[in-house]
Structures are given as C-alpha cells and as structure tokens.
Design a protein around this motif. Structure first.
Motif, PDB file in Angstrom:
ATOM      1  N   GLU A  35       0.838  -1.207   0.000  1.00 29.89           N
ATOM      2  CA  GLU A  35       0.000   0.000   0.000  1.00 29.89           C
ATOM      3  C   GLU A  35       0.871   1.254   0.000  1.00 29.89           C
ATOM      4  O   GLU A  35       0.577   2.231  -0.690  1.00 29.89           O
ATOM      5  CB  GLU A  35      -0.915  -0.012   1.228  1.00 29.89           C
ATOM      6  CG  GLU A  35      -2.036  -1.047   1.140  1.00 29.89           C
ATOM      7  CD  GLU A  35      -2.830  -1.148   2.441  1.00 29.89           C
ATOM      8  OE1 GLU A  35      -2.548  -0.365   3.371  1.00 29.89           O
ATOM      9  OE2 GLU A  35      -3.727  -2.000   2.502  1.00 29.89           O
ATOM     10  N   HIS A  36       1.929   1.226   0.799  1.00 32.06           N
ATOM     11  CA  HIS A  36       2.834   2.368   0.849  1.00 32.06           C
ATOM     12  C   HIS A  36       3.477   2.609  -0.523  1.00 32.06           C
ATOM     13  O   HIS A  36       3.579   3.747  -0.982  1.00 32.06           O
ATOM     14  CB  HIS A  36       3.912   2.124   1.908  1.00 32.06           C
ATOM     15  CG  HIS A  36       4.926   3.222   1.970  1.00 32.06           C
ATOM     16  ND1 HIS A  36       4.650   4.467   2.499  1.00 32.06           N
ATOM     17  CD2 HIS A  36       6.217   3.285   1.524  1.00 32.06           C
ATOM     18  CE1 HIS A  36       5.704   5.229   2.391  1.00 32.06           C
ATOM     19  NE2 HIS A  36       6.687   4.548   1.807  1.00 32.06           N
ATOM     20  N   GLN A  37       3.889   1.544  -1.188  1.00 33.14           N
ATOM     21  CA  GLN A  37       4.503   1.673  -2.515  1.00 33.14           C
ATOM     22  C   GLN A  37       3.508   2.231  -3.522  1.00 33.14           C
ATOM     23  O   GLN A  37       3.842   3.097  -4.345  1.00 33.14           O
ATOM     24  CB  GLN A  37       5.044   0.315  -2.987  1.00 33.14           C
ATOM     25  CG  GLN A  37       5.806   0.391  -4.311  1.00 33.14           C
ATOM     26  CD  GLN A  37       7.040   1.266  -4.234  1.00 33.14           C
ATOM     27  OE1 GLN A  37       7.773   1.228  -3.252  1.00 33.14           O
ATOM     28  NE2 GLN A  37       7.278   2.084  -5.245  1.00 33.14           N
ATOM     29  N   THR A  38       2.251   1.731  -3.450  1.00 35.46           N
ATOM     30  CA  THR A  38       1.213   2.229  -4.361  1.00 35.46           C
ATOM     31  C   THR A  38       0.978   3.720  -4.137  1.00 35.46           C
ATOM     32  O   THR A  38       0.890   4.505  -5.091  1.00 35.46           O
ATOM     33  CB  THR A  38      -0.102   1.453  -4.134  1.00 35.46           C
ATOM     34  OG1 THR A  38       0.148   0.065  -4.353  1.00 35.46           O
ATOM     35  CG2 THR A  38      -1.188   1.937  -5.081  1.00 35.46           C
ATOM     36  N   LEU A  39       0.900   4.132  -2.866  1.00 32.48           N
ATOM     37  CA  LEU A  39       0.701   5.543  -2.548  1.00 32.48           C
ATOM     38  C   LEU A  39       1.877   6.383  -3.044  1.00 32.48           C
ATOM     39  O   LEU A  39       1.684   7.464  -3.625  1.00 32.48           O
ATOM     40  CB  LEU A  39       0.539   5.697  -1.036  1.00 32.48           C
ATOM     41  CG  LEU A  39       0.212   7.102  -0.524  1.00 32.48           C
ATOM     42  CD1 LEU A  39      -1.124   7.568  -1.080  1.00 32.48           C
ATOM     43  CD2 LEU A  39       0.177   7.122   0.988  1.00 32.48           C
ATOM     44  N   PHE A  40       3.074   5.868  -2.870  1.00 31.32           N
ATOM     45  CA  PHE A  40       4.253   6.594  -3.332  1.00 31.32           C
ATOM     46  C   PHE A  40       4.244   6.740  -4.850  1.00 31.32           C
ATOM     47  O   PHE A  40       4.508   7.813  -5.384  1.00 31.32           O
ATOM     48  CB  PHE A  40       5.522   5.857  -2.879  1.00 31.32           C
ATOM     49  CG  PHE A  40       6.790   6.479  -3.393  1.00 31.32           C
ATOM     50  CD1 PHE A  40       7.289   7.632  -2.817  1.00 31.32           C
ATOM     51  CD2 PHE A  40       7.468   5.928  -4.476  1.00 31.32           C
ATOM     52  CE1 PHE A  40       8.444   8.208  -3.302  1.00 31.32           C
ATOM     53  CE2 PHE A  40       8.624   6.495  -4.952  1.00 31.32           C
ATOM     54  CZ  PHE A  40       9.115   7.651  -4.357  1.00 31.32           C
ATOM     55  N   ILE A 161      16.242  20.640 -14.160  1.00 32.21           N
ATOM     56  CA  ILE A 161      16.501  21.416 -12.940  1.00 32.21           C
ATOM     57  C   ILE A 161      15.179  21.801 -12.280  1.00 32.21           C
ATOM     58  O   ILE A 161      14.294  22.369 -12.911  1.00 32.21           O
ATOM     59  CB  ILE A 161      17.300  22.703 -13.264  1.00 32.21           C
ATOM     60  CG1 ILE A 161      18.645  22.372 -13.906  1.00 32.21           C
ATOM     61  CG2 ILE A 161      17.500  23.538 -11.991  1.00 32.21           C
ATOM     62  CD1 ILE A 161      19.611  21.632 -13.018  1.00 32.21           C
ATOM     63  N   LEU A 162      15.049  21.448 -10.999  1.00 34.10           N
ATOM     64  CA  LEU A 162      13.921  21.902 -10.183  1.00 34.10           C
ATOM     65  C   LEU A 162      14.447  23.055  -9.338  1.00 34.10           C
ATOM     66  O   LEU A 162      15.366  22.877  -8.541  1.00 34.10           O
ATOM     67  CB  LEU A 162      13.410  20.783  -9.276  1.00 34.10           C
ATOM     68  CG  LEU A 162      12.703  19.624  -9.949  1.00 34.10           C
ATOM     69  CD1 LEU A 162      12.316  18.582  -8.910  1.00 34.10           C
ATOM     70  CD2 LEU A 162      11.472  20.095 -10.683  1.00 34.10           C
ATOM     71  N   SER A 180      18.714  14.962 -13.061  1.00 30.48           N
ATOM     72  CA  SER A 180      19.428  13.994 -13.900  1.00 30.48           C
ATOM     73  C   SER A 180      20.489  13.230 -13.104  1.00 30.48           C
ATOM     74  O   SER A 180      20.964  12.194 -13.536  1.00 30.48           O
ATOM     75  CB  SER A 180      20.081  14.692 -15.095  1.00 30.48           C
ATOM     76  OG  SER A 180      21.078  15.584 -14.644  1.00 30.48           O
ATOM     77  N   THR A 181      20.861  13.749 -11.925  1.00 28.92           N
ATOM     78  CA  THR A 181      21.896  13.094 -11.130  1.00 28.92           C
ATOM     79  C   THR A 181      21.332  12.377  -9.912  1.00 28.92           C
ATOM     80  O   THR A 181      22.098  11.791  -9.149  1.00 28.92           O
ATOM     81  CB  THR A 181      22.937  14.129 -10.647  1.00 28.92           C
ATOM     82  OG1 THR A 181      22.274  15.087  -9.815  1.00 28.92           O
ATOM     83  CG2 THR A 181      23.606  14.803 -11.825  1.00 28.92           C
ATOM     84  N   ARG A 182      20.003  12.426  -9.719  1.00 29.80           N
ATOM     85  CA  ARG A 182      19.406  11.811  -8.538  1.00 29.80           C
ATOM     86  C   ARG A 182      18.187  11.001  -8.938  1.00 29.80           C
ATOM     87  O   ARG A 182      17.553  11.270  -9.959  1.00 29.80           O
ATOM     88  CB  ARG A 182      19.008  12.899  -7.539  1.00 29.80           C
ATOM     89  CG  ARG A 182      20.225  13.686  -7.084  1.00 29.80           C
ATOM     90  CD  ARG A 182      19.883  14.891  -6.281  1.00 29.80           C
ATOM     91  NE  ARG A 182      19.325  14.524  -5.002  1.00 29.80           N
ATOM     92  CZ  ARG A 182      18.941  15.409  -4.101  1.00 29.80           C
ATOM     93  NH1 ARG A 182      19.077  16.686  -4.356  1.00 29.80           N
ATOM     94  NH2 ARG A 182      18.431  15.043  -2.966  1.00 29.80           N
ATOM     95  N   SER A 188      11.848  13.106  -4.656  1.00 25.00           N
ATOM     96  CA  SER A 188      10.530  13.179  -4.023  1.00 25.00           C
ATOM     97  C   SER A 188      10.649  13.250  -2.507  1.00 25.00           C
ATOM     98  O   SER A 188       9.982  14.060  -1.857  1.00 25.00           O
ATOM     99  CB  SER A 188       9.698  11.963  -4.424  1.00 25.00           C
ATOM    100  OG  SER A 188       8.466  11.982  -3.751  1.00 25.00           O
ATOM    101  N   ASP A 189      11.511  12.411  -1.934  1.00 25.26           N
ATOM    102  CA  ASP A 189      11.697  12.425  -0.483  1.00 25.26           C
ATOM    103  C   ASP A 189      12.190  13.788  -0.009  1.00 25.26           C
ATOM    104  O   ASP A 189      11.728  14.305   1.015  1.00 25.26           O
ATOM    105  CB  ASP A 189      12.700  11.336  -0.060  1.00 25.26           C
ATOM    106  CG  ASP A 189      12.108   9.943  -0.183  1.00 25.26           C
ATOM    107  OD1 ASP A 189      10.874   9.833  -0.325  1.00 25.26           O
ATOM    108  OD2 ASP A 189      12.884   8.963  -0.154  1.00 25.26           O
TER     109      ASP A 189
END
Length: 198
Positions: A35-40, A161-162, A180-182, A188-189
């Motif tokens: 469930e956690h993976q689906t939410l992520f 770039i964000l 592009s490097t992460r 997201s985390d």
C-alpha cells in the motif's frame, strides 16, 4: 552444564522467532508495504502531471503574451503608416496641386489602413479573450500547488533542474535540484521533507 542450558534457551528463542515470522504479522507487513509503494507511485505520477500542467500553462501564457506583443507592434506600425498617409493627404489637399485620381488613391490607402487597424483590434480582442480564459486556470493551479506545499517554483529553468523556494514557518529555503543526477524517489523524499505534516 550452564552452556547447554544457554544453548537450549537460544534454540527456544529461535523457534519462537521463526513462529512469529511465519505468523500472519508478515502478511500484514507485506500489505502495508505494498500500500505504501502504491501511494508513493501515485504521488510521483501526480507530481509529474501537475509539473507538466504548470509548465504547459506557463508556455501557453508566454505564447499569448508574445502574440499580444506582436499585435501591438503591428498596430503601432499601422498607426505610424496611417499618420504618414494622413499627413500626405493634408499636404496634398493644402497645396491643391494633386489630381482627383491621386486624391482617390490616397483616400483608398487611408481606408485600407483603417480596415487593417480594425482587423488588428479584432484579433487583439480575440487574443485577450483567450488570455483571460487560459491564464486564470494556470494561476489557480499554481496557487493551489503553492498552498499545499508552500513551494514557489521557477518555470524558466532547464527541464532537468527543479528550482524554487520553500516558505516554511520560520525561514525560506532555496531549492535547486538536478534531477538527472538523482533518483526520482530521492528527489521526491527531499521535496516532501519540506512539507509540514500539520
């Protein structure tokens, strides 16, 4: 003798652990993890969609802005031409040295320029209508996203770039992430780390 007793206790503890691991608790843990993976995954997909919408809205707004600038420049050019023709017409009439055919030609040019100006004003009105429909929806989406995350994004950055600023309760934190490097999960985390759970 004491070591044999300890070994027996260790063996009993191992059996108890195996029994616990094989119990239904592991199934619950697997379900919670799924469930956690689906939410992520849903969060990542939603974020991609919102970012894409915001970038598309920004591009549309920029396109409409450029159209308005082009139309305004064209209108100013036509106004200059119109004033020039009107001045020529006044000079010709004042001197009374032009023939009727030349006068008719200049009047025709003047009428043509007036029609062109009216057409440009109609086009500008249509672009204004489109702008009032598209830009408010983009502004609404951007404001909604800001209210949720307290992150104000910069949209004129390269695709990988964000860049933006998170306005926390006590201080503003700049954000500058090269995606592009992460990994997506890492990015997201980090971003969700800014958002208050309250």
């Amino acid at each position: 003798m004491a070591q044999g007793h300890k070994f027996q206790d260790l063996e009993e503890m191992g059996e108890a652990l195996l029994e616990y691991i094989n119990s239904s608790q592991t199934e619950k843990l697997r379900l919670m993890k799924a469930e956690h993976q689906t939410l992520f995954d849903q969060h990542i997909e939603t974020k991609k969609i919102v970012t894409k919408i915001l970038k598309e809205e920004a591009q549309i707004a920029e396109s409409f802005g450029q159209q308005l600038l082009d139309i305004e420049e064209e209108k100013q050019q036509r106004n200059r031409e119109l004033q020039s023709v009107e001045e020529q017409l006044r000079q010709c009439m004042a001197k009374s040295q032009i023939t009727d055919s030349e006068l008719q030609f200049l009047k025709g040019e003047l009428e043509s320029l007036k029609n062109t100006e009216q057409h440009l004003e109609t086009l500008q009105g249509e672009v204004d209508e489109d702008t009032t429909e598209v830009i408010p929806s983009a502004v609404y989406v951007a404001k909604l996203y800001y209210l949720i995350t307290k992150i104000k994004w910069e949209y004129d950055t390269p695709l990988n770039i964000l860049k933006g600023v998170h306005y926390g309760a006590d201080l503003a934190t700049p954000i500058n992430i090269d995606t592009s490097t992460r990994s997506r999960s890492n990015v997201s985390d980090q971003l969700w780390g800014f958002v208050s759970t309250e």
